[in-house]
Design a protein around this motif. Structure first.
Motif, PDB file in Angstrom:
ATOM      1  N   PHE A  67       7.114  -6.478 -10.136  1.00 21.41           N
ATOM      2  CA  PHE A  67       6.663  -5.271 -10.831  1.00 21.41           C
ATOM      3  C   PHE A  67       5.568  -5.588 -11.838  1.00 21.41           C
ATOM      4  O   PHE A  67       4.634  -4.793 -12.031  1.00 21.41           O
ATOM      5  N   ARG A  70       2.443  -5.723  -9.764  1.00 25.26           N
ATOM      6  CA  ARG A  70       2.030  -4.412  -9.263  1.00 25.26           C
ATOM      7  C   ARG A  70       1.473  -3.523 -10.387  1.00 25.26           C
ATOM      8  O   ARG A  70       0.465  -2.842 -10.221  1.00 25.26           O
ATOM      9  N   HIS A 181       0.066   5.848  -3.654  1.00 19.26           N
ATOM     10  CA  HIS A 181       0.484   4.462  -3.874  1.00 19.26           C
ATOM     11  C   HIS A 181       1.165   4.293  -5.230  1.00 19.26           C
ATOM     12  O   HIS A 181       2.198   3.631  -5.338  1.00 19.26           O
ATOM     13  N   THR A 184       4.634   5.822  -5.146  1.00 17.88           N
ATOM     14  CA  THR A 184       5.592   4.976  -4.431  1.00 17.88           C
ATOM     15  C   THR A 184       6.010   3.787  -5.286  1.00 17.88           C
ATOM     16  O   THR A 184       7.188   3.419  -5.340  1.00 17.88           O
ATOM     17  N   CYS A 185       5.042   3.188  -5.973  1.00 17.76           N
ATOM     18  CA  CYS A 185       5.350   2.053  -6.846  1.00 17.76           C
ATOM     19  C   CYS A 185       6.298   2.478  -7.966  1.00 17.76           C
ATOM     20  O   CYS A 185       7.263   1.790  -8.281  1.00 17.76           O
ATOM     21  N   TYR A 186       6.017   3.650  -8.549  1.00 17.74           N
ATOM     22  CA  TYR A 186       6.885   4.134  -9.622  1.00 17.74           C
ATOM     23  C   TYR A 186       8.283   4.447  -9.098  1.00 17.74           C
ATOM     24  O   TYR A 186       9.291   4.146  -9.740  1.00 17.74           O
ATOM     25  N   HIS A 188       9.836   3.088  -6.591  1.00 14.63           N
ATOM     26  CA  HIS A 188      10.510   1.808  -6.368  1.00 14.63           C
ATOM     27  C   HIS A 188      11.005   1.235  -7.703  1.00 14.63           C
ATOM     28  O   HIS A 188      12.160   0.795  -7.820  1.00 14.63           O
TER      29      HIS A 188
END
Length: 223
Positions: A67, A70, A181, A184-186, A188
């Protein structure tokens, strides 16, 4: 990932150098498993669950580093627009202000411009994840007793980067075509942090109160 997103989230734009997992280590293998699960389209709720037989601390350590990488990439794409003039205070809208505190120069919570806060934050996290006494990479070296507490603090502070980006710079993400994107990262990050109780629910309030993240109410509205 589309060509446009590959151009936006280029490794040269990362705010801090990417921390890599050493081949042959347990964390490297866990990261490979996690990436396979994510790329296969598996539900993110299932993807964050601790795999059977794996060590919880290794699972948490791998995700914290991932994380960090990312979120550095995400903030790196907007940092040129996040200036002391545009963001004189590190905040998440008018109701939430984040003050910096550490064991060195800022021993009391101190209001800082967002870019200064971000620099201090990423420097601090790098020190933690590069410290072998906290994030051991060699087999047989135990994690410290306060490892979970340290990770909770890292997760909490990384979440504030999401808050700031969503509320103050998300228009830039939309222009770059990176909205899906980032969402989706948040998502996750959210599932992992709440699944393992690594973040206080009150910290989540700033993004609950905004519709900027376009996420399902079943998890943004959890109480």
């Amino acid at each position: 990932m589309s060509i446009a997103l590959k151009q936006v989230f280029n490794k040269d734009k990362t705010f801090r150098p990417k921390r890599k997992f050493e081949p042959g280590t347990q964390r490297f293998e866990l990261h490979k498993k996690a990436q396979v699960s994510l790329s296969s389209g598996v539900d993110l709720r299932a993807a964050v669950a601790l795999p059977h037989g794996e060590d919880l601390n290794d699972w948490v350590a791998m995700h914290v580093v991932d994380f960090f990488n990312r979120i550095n990439l995400i903030y790196g794409t907007v940092c040129e627009f996040c200036t002391e003039k545009s963001c004189p205070v590190m905040s998440g809208g008018p109701r939430y202000e984040y003050r910096w505190q550490d064991d060195h120069k800022y021993k009391k919570p101190t209001a800082l411009p967002a870019p200064k806060y971000m620099n201090l934050l990423m420097d601090w996290i790098e020190v933690q994840i590069n410290n072998e006494d906290i994030f051991p990479t060699s087999m047989g070296i135990p994690f410290p007793k306060n490892f979970t507490q340290i990770c909770k603090k890292i997760i909490c502070r990384l979440f504030r980067v999401f808050v700031h980006v969503y509320i103050h710079h998300f228009d830039r993400m939309i222009l770059m075509g990176a909205e899906a994107h980032v969402n989706t990262c948040y998502k996750h990050f959210y599932y992992f942090s709440t699944e393992l109780n690594l973040i206080d629910r009150k910290e989540l309030e700033p993004l609950r109160m905004t519709g900027r993240c376009h996420l399902e109410t079943d998890w943004t509205g959890v109480t």
